[in-house]
Design a protein around this motif. Structure first.
Motif, short mmCIF file in Angstrom:
data_model
loop_
_atom_site.label_atom_id
_atom_site.label_comp_id
_atom_site.label_asym_id
_atom_site.label_seq_id
_atom_site.Cartn_x
_atom_site.Cartn_y
_atom_site.Cartn_z
N HIS A 47 32.98 33.86 46.49
CA HIS A 47 31.76 33.19 46.04
C HIS A 47 31.66 31.86 46.77
O HIS A 47 32.54 31.01 46.63
N LEU A 65 31.26 28.79 44.02
CA LEU A 65 31.83 28.83 42.67
C LEU A 65 32.46 27.49 42.34
O LEU A 65 32.17 26.87 41.32
N THR A 124 37.63 34.17 45.54
CA THR A 124 36.68 34.86 44.65
C THR A 124 35.50 35.44 45.40
O THR A 124 34.68 36.16 44.80
N LYS A 184 36.09 32.52 34.61
CA LYS A 184 36.57 33.83 34.16
C LYS A 184 36.36 34.85 35.28
O LYS A 184 35.26 35.01 35.79
N ILE A 185 37.45 35.52 35.65
CA ILE A 185 37.43 36.48 36.74
C ILE A 185 37.59 37.90 36.20
O ILE A 185 38.53 38.19 35.44
N ASN A 186 36.67 38.77 36.58
CA ASN A 186 36.71 40.19 36.15
C ASN A 186 36.82 40.35 34.63
O ASN A 186 37.31 41.37 34.14
N ASN A 187 36.42 39.33 33.91
CA ASN A 187 36.44 39.35 32.44
C ASN A 187 37.83 39.54 31.84
O ASN A 187 37.94 39.81 30.64
N ILE A 235 37.45 41.46 43.34
CA ILE A 235 36.78 40.52 42.43
C ILE A 235 35.36 41.02 42.21
O ILE A 235 34.51 40.98 43.11
N ASN A 236 35.11 41.51 41.02
CA ASN A 236 33.78 42.02 40.68
C ASN A 236 32.89 40.95 40.06
O ASN A 236 31.69 40.89 40.33
N THR A 237 33.48 40.12 39.21
CA THR A 237 32.71 39.05 38.57
C THR A 237 33.54 37.77 38.55
O THR A 237 34.75 37.80 38.39
N ALA A 238 32.84 36.66 38.72
CA ALA A 238 33.47 35.35 38.66
C ALA A 238 32.43 34.38 38.11
O ALA A 238 31.40 34.17 38.75
N GLU A 239 32.70 33.84 36.93
CA GLU A 239 31.70 32.95 36.33
C GLU A 239 32.34 31.69 35.76
O GLU A 239 33.44 31.72 35.21
#
Length: 207
Positions: free
Chosen positions: A46, A49, A44, A66-69, A3-7
């Motif tokens: 995080h 989150l 994630t 949104k995970i890893n875009n 998991i690189n990004t989680a927003e």
């Protein structure tokens, strides 16, 4: 899967207002005190989150992350016990069923079950609803650190027995997890990754 990004993207109670991105969605749902937010934060990596609370029923909207875009993790309100009014519970139920029956991007629902307890009627009823609605789903047993391995296996077996007795051909795919020590994290993420890879191979059918 790493998991690189989680927003956080959006919260709402109307399925038509969910994100329009044509990417896979994985919905997480369970009874209100099953440890869903802690599990999402563990998966994630995080800490905050998803908002955790000592009060069951904290999640009251459809929350998209949104995970890893390239895929969405969807945090849904818990079913069952919550310190909210009957009218509010009915509202929850309406947009939860709307989500499962109308959301085209949904590729899998994860039904969270507290492994400390024997097979619960409310969980079995919800699993039956997903089966009758043809919603693809897996089971995630939570809080494995709170119970012995032997007892955990007994409780999983109880769910298997109850489902097979209710005309299920086999036990659904399941994972045993603990948010405290990250048990099951890799298995759940690998499963999501494998489904995503199949979807992206045939992206013309989805995106």
């Amino acid at each position: 899967m790493k998991i690189n990004t989680a927003e956080f993207i959006i919260s709402n109670s109307i399925v038509s207002k969910c994100p329009t991105d044509r990417i896979p969605e994985y919905a997480f749902i369970g009874r209100s005190n099953v440890g869903k937010s802690s599990l999402i934060n563990m998966l994630t990596n995080h800490k905050n989150l998803a908002k955790t609370s000592g009060k069951p029923g904290k999640t009251q909207l459809i929350n998209h992350f949104k995970i890893n875009n390239n895929w969405f993790l969807v945090d849904l309100p818990g079913y069952g016990y919550a310190r909210v009014s009957k009218k509010t519970k009915e509202t929850f139920q309406k947009f939860i069923t709307d989500y499962f029956e109308k959301r085209e991007q949904l590729v899998c629902a994860f039904v969270l079950i507290d492994i400390r307890h024997e097979a619960q009627k409310i969980d079995l009823e919800f699993i039956t609803y997903l089966g009758e609605t043809d919603v693809p789903f897996c089971l995630i047993f939570t809080k494995a650190d709170k119970i012995s391995k032997g007892k955990a296996e007994q409780h999983v077996a109880a769910y298997r027995k109850a489902l097979l007795a209710n005309n299920w051909e086999e036990m659904p795919q399941y994972f045993i997890t603990s948010s405290l020590d990250s048990t099951g994290r890799d298995a759940v993420l690998e499963y999501i990754d494998s489904v995503n890879q199949e979807i992206f191979k045939n992206s013309e059918n989805f995106i």
